[in-house]
Each structure stands twice: as structure tokens, then as C-alpha cells.
Design a protein around this motif. Structure first.
Motif, PDB file in Angstrom:
ATOM      1  N   CYS A 127       3.990  -0.182   2.729  1.00 14.80           N
ATOM      2  CA  CYS A 127       4.467  -0.639   1.417  1.00 14.80           C
ATOM      3  C   CYS A 127       5.481  -1.771   1.532  1.00 14.80           C
ATOM      4  O   CYS A 127       6.047  -2.181   0.513  1.00 14.80           O
ATOM      5  CB  CYS A 127       5.123   0.534   0.700  1.00 14.80           C
ATOM      6  SG  CYS A 127       6.616   1.086   1.576  1.00 14.80           S
ATOM      7  N   GLY A 132       1.174   4.425   1.574  1.00 12.98           N
ATOM      8  CA  GLY A 132       0.732   5.199   2.729  1.00 12.98           C
ATOM      9  C   GLY A 132       1.389   6.565   2.690  1.00 12.98           C
ATOM     10  O   GLY A 132       0.925   7.486   2.018  1.00 12.98           O
ATOM     11  N   CYS A 133       2.505   6.693   3.388  1.00  9.22           N
ATOM     12  CA  CYS A 133       3.202   7.991   3.442  1.00  9.22           C
ATOM     13  C   CYS A 133       4.061   8.227   2.202  1.00  9.22           C
ATOM     14  O   CYS A 133       4.337   9.356   1.840  1.00  9.22           O
ATOM     15  CB  CYS A 133       4.077   8.027   4.684  1.00  9.22           C
ATOM     16  SG  CYS A 133       5.398   6.790   4.664  1.00  9.22           S
ATOM     17  N   GLU A 134       4.514   7.141   1.588  1.00 14.30           N
ATOM     18  CA  GLU A 134       5.473   7.198   0.463  1.00 14.30           C
ATOM     19  C   GLU A 134       6.738   7.971   0.822  1.00 14.30           C
ATOM     20  O   GLU A 134       7.389   8.561  -0.028  1.00 14.30           O
ATOM     21  CB  GLU A 134       4.804   7.774  -0.794  1.00 14.30           C
ATOM     22  CG  GLU A 134       3.674   6.878  -1.282  1.00 14.30           C
ATOM     23  CD  GLU A 134       3.133   7.271  -2.633  1.00 14.30           C
ATOM     24  OE1 GLU A 134       3.801   6.970  -3.629  1.00 14.30           O
ATOM     25  OE2 GLU A 134       2.050   7.870  -2.686  1.00 14.30           O
ATOM     26  N   ARG A 193      11.131  -1.211   2.349  1.00 15.03           N
ATOM     27  CA  ARG A 193      10.053  -0.252   2.076  1.00 15.03           C
ATOM     28  C   ARG A 193      10.050   0.003   0.571  1.00 15.03           C
ATOM     29  O   ARG A 193      10.942   0.656   0.041  1.00 15.03           O
ATOM     30  CB  ARG A 193      10.267   1.012   2.876  1.00 15.03           C
ATOM     31  CG  ARG A 193      10.433   0.621   4.350  1.00 15.03           C
ATOM     32  CD  ARG A 193       9.728   1.457   5.329  1.00 15.03           C
ATOM     33  NE  ARG A 193       9.631   0.658   6.553  1.00 15.03           N
ATOM     34  CZ  ARG A 193       9.062   1.038   7.660  1.00 15.03           C
ATOM     35  NH1 ARG A 193       8.503   2.215   7.739  1.00 15.03           N
ATOM     36  NH2 ARG A 193       9.003   0.244   8.709  1.00 15.03           N
ATOM     37  N   GLY A 251       8.737   6.448   3.585  1.00 16.82           N
ATOM     38  CA  GLY A 251       9.485   5.532   4.426  1.00 16.82           C
ATOM     39  C   GLY A 251       9.054   5.477   5.873  1.00 16.82           C
ATOM     40  O   GLY A 251       9.689   4.783   6.680  1.00 16.82           O
ATOM     41  N   GLY A 252       7.980   6.164   6.222  1.00 17.05           N
ATOM     42  CA  GLY A 252       7.640   6.287   7.635  1.00 17.05           C
ATOM     43  C   GLY A 252       6.541   5.405   8.166  1.00 17.05           C
ATOM     44  O   GLY A 252       6.373   5.320   9.383  1.00 17.05           O
ATOM     45  N   CYS A 253       5.789   4.717   7.304  1.00 17.31           N
ATOM     46  CA  CYS A 253       4.599   4.007   7.818  1.00 17.31           C
ATOM     47  C   CYS A 253       4.673   2.494   7.691  1.00 17.31           C
ATOM     48  O   CYS A 253       3.979   1.776   8.401  1.00 17.31           O
ATOM     49  CB  CYS A 253       3.336   4.525   7.139  1.00 17.31           C
ATOM     50  SG  CYS A 253       3.123   3.931   5.433  1.00 17.31           S
ATOM     51  N   GLY A 254       5.452   1.986   6.764  1.00 17.47           N
ATOM     52  CA  GLY A 254       5.608   0.549   6.611  1.00 17.47           C
ATOM     53  C   GLY A 254       4.545  -0.138   5.774  1.00 17.47           C
ATOM     54  O   GLY A 254       4.640  -1.342   5.526  1.00 17.47           O
ATOM     55  N   LYS A 298       0.824  -1.207   0.000  1.00 20.96           N
ATOM     56  CA  LYS A 298       0.000   0.000   0.000  1.00 20.96           C
ATOM     57  C   LYS A 298       0.864   1.265   0.000  1.00 20.96           C
ATOM     58  O   LYS A 298       1.923   1.319   0.625  1.00 20.96           O
ATOM     59  CB  LYS A 298      -0.912   0.018   1.231  1.00 20.96           C
ATOM     60  CG  LYS A 298      -1.932  -1.124   1.250  1.00 20.96           C
ATOM     61  CD  LYS A 298      -2.926  -0.981   0.118  1.00 20.96           C
ATOM     62  CE  LYS A 298      -4.042  -2.009   0.183  1.00 20.96           C
ATOM     63  NZ  LYS A 298      -3.627  -3.317  -0.348  1.00 20.96           N
ATOM     64  N   CYS A 324       8.391   1.854  -1.243  1.00 19.28           N
ATOM     65  CA  CYS A 324       8.238   3.252  -1.698  1.00 19.28           C
ATOM     66  C   CYS A 324       9.584   3.945  -1.792  1.00 19.28           C
ATOM     67  O   CYS A 324       9.693   4.971  -2.463  1.00 19.28           O
ATOM     68  CB  CYS A 324       7.300   4.025  -0.768  1.00 19.28           C
ATOM     69  SG  CYS A 324       7.993   4.418   0.859  1.00 19.28           S
TER      70      CYS A 324
HETATM   71  S1  FES Z   1       4.345   4.064   1.999  1.00 20.96           S
HETATM   72 FE1  FES Z   1       4.881   4.540   4.073  1.00 20.96          FE
HETATM   73  S2  FES Z   1       6.831   3.591   4.301  1.00 20.96           S
HETATM   74 FE2  FES Z   1       6.361   3.291   2.202  1.00 20.96          FE
END
Ligand code: FES
Ligand code: FES
Length: 170
Positions: free
Chosen positions: A45, A36-38, A55, A40-43, A34, A57
Motif C-alpha cells: 500500500c 495486502g496485509c492492511e 504505508r 503495515g507488514g507487506c508494503g 494495494k 493502510c
Molecule cells: S497493506 Fe500491507 S503494509 Fe499496508
């Protein structure tokens, strides 16, 4: 570029600087990772690249030319769920599901790497994976169950006094 994704070889046409996330989702139609933040902060992806969580993204496709990529589609199928997928189902560890594939793959790497069922160790392994549904307790329960080798009757879900968000209510 060549990538093997979930055991299937692909000749990738995207530009080398395209993110692995875009290659998977846009070129190959694999949508469990998915965006998410694109940043590197949410995991959300996270996928496995040669067995290690990455990650997607932040990963340029050209940087992993020739690698093996595993997404959650590669863990199991609806009719033959993997132990991690069974545990997440049994323990209600997925609510909206947005974080789930990234969580599962990070957890899979943790278990394959010899991780224990210690809750703090599991939390550390999943650090940086954000669940906006805040289902962290159930996720840790599920990962611990896989480490223990629990078996599940998926017609019966795990009892939990703390379970407050069954069925994906947001
Ligand atoms: S989309 Fe959030 S870490 Fe990659
Ligand atoms: S289940 Fe984790 S974000 Fe919804």
C-alpha cells in the motif's frame, strides 16, 4: 480535508480516521496502492507523502491533511514511463504486479534521496516490502539500473540466466 494527489487538488469527503489507502482507492479511484496485509507488514500500500514513503493502510487521512501524495500513477504514464517504470519493465521486475507500485515508490524515494546502486543498500531500502512472486533479484537490478542512469530499449528485455517466471505465471 485537502490532499493533492499526483498534482491534482482534492477536497476529501471521507472521515478523518479513514485510511489513506481507502481514500485513494475508494473515494478517488486510484487503485495502484494495494490492500495486502492492511497491518503495515507487506508494503503493498506504500505511497509517497510529501516525498516520503508511507504505508497508506496505517495512515489516517486526517493526519496528513494538506499533504502531497504520489502514487505510481504520478510517476509516469503508459506512453511516457518514468525511469523507474522503464527499469522495472526492462528487468522483468514485475510479475503479478501486486507489490510493484509499493516497491517502485519506496525505490523512488531511495533514488531521490541519493541512494547508490549497491545491492545490499537497495535491499535495505526495500526491507519490509514483500513480493509473493519472490522477484527480489530483478527488483534490485531495476533499482540499481535507475541509480546508474541506464537507458532502455523497451522492445528488448534484459537477459538473465536466473529469470524463471516471465509473463506472470503464478
Ligand atoms: S497493506 Fe500491507 S503494509 Fe499496508
Ligand atoms: S510481483 Fe511482487 S507480489 Fe507479484
Amino acid at each position: 480535508m485537502n490532499l493533492t494527489v499526483n498534482g491534482i487538488a482534492h477536497e476529501v469527503q471521507s472521515a478523518p480516521l479513514a485510511t489513506l489507502l481507502d481514500v485513494l482507492r475508494e473515494e478517488l479511484g486510484i487503485t495502484s496502492p494495494k490492500a495486502g496485509c492492511e497491518q503495515g507488514g507487506c508494503g503493498a500500500c506504500t505511497v509517497l507523502v510529501d516525498g516520503q514513503p508511507r504505508r497508506s493502510c496505517l495512515t489516517a487521512a486526517g493526519a496528513i491533511d494538506g499533504s502531497e501524495v504520489t502514487t505510481v500513477e504520478g510517476l509516469g504514464a503508459p506512453e511516457s514511463l518514468s525511469p523507474m517504470q522503464q527499469a522495472f519493465t526492462h528487468h522483468y521486475a514485475a510479475q503479478c504486479g501486486f507489490c510493484t507500485s509499493g516497491m517502485m515508490l519506496a525505490a523512488e524515494a531511495y533514488v531521490r534521496g541519493g541512494g547508490t546502486d549497491d545491492p545490499e543498500a537497495i535491499q535495505e531500502a526495500l526491507a519490509g516490502h514483500v513480493c509473493r512472486c519472490t522477484g527480489y533479484v530483478k527488483i534490485v537490478d531495476a533499482v540499481a539500473a535507475v541509480v546508474r542512469g541506464d537507458e532502455f530499449d523497451l522492445t528488448v528485455t534484459a537477459p538473465s540466466a536466473g529469470m524463471t517466471n516471465i509473463g506472470g505465471a503464478q
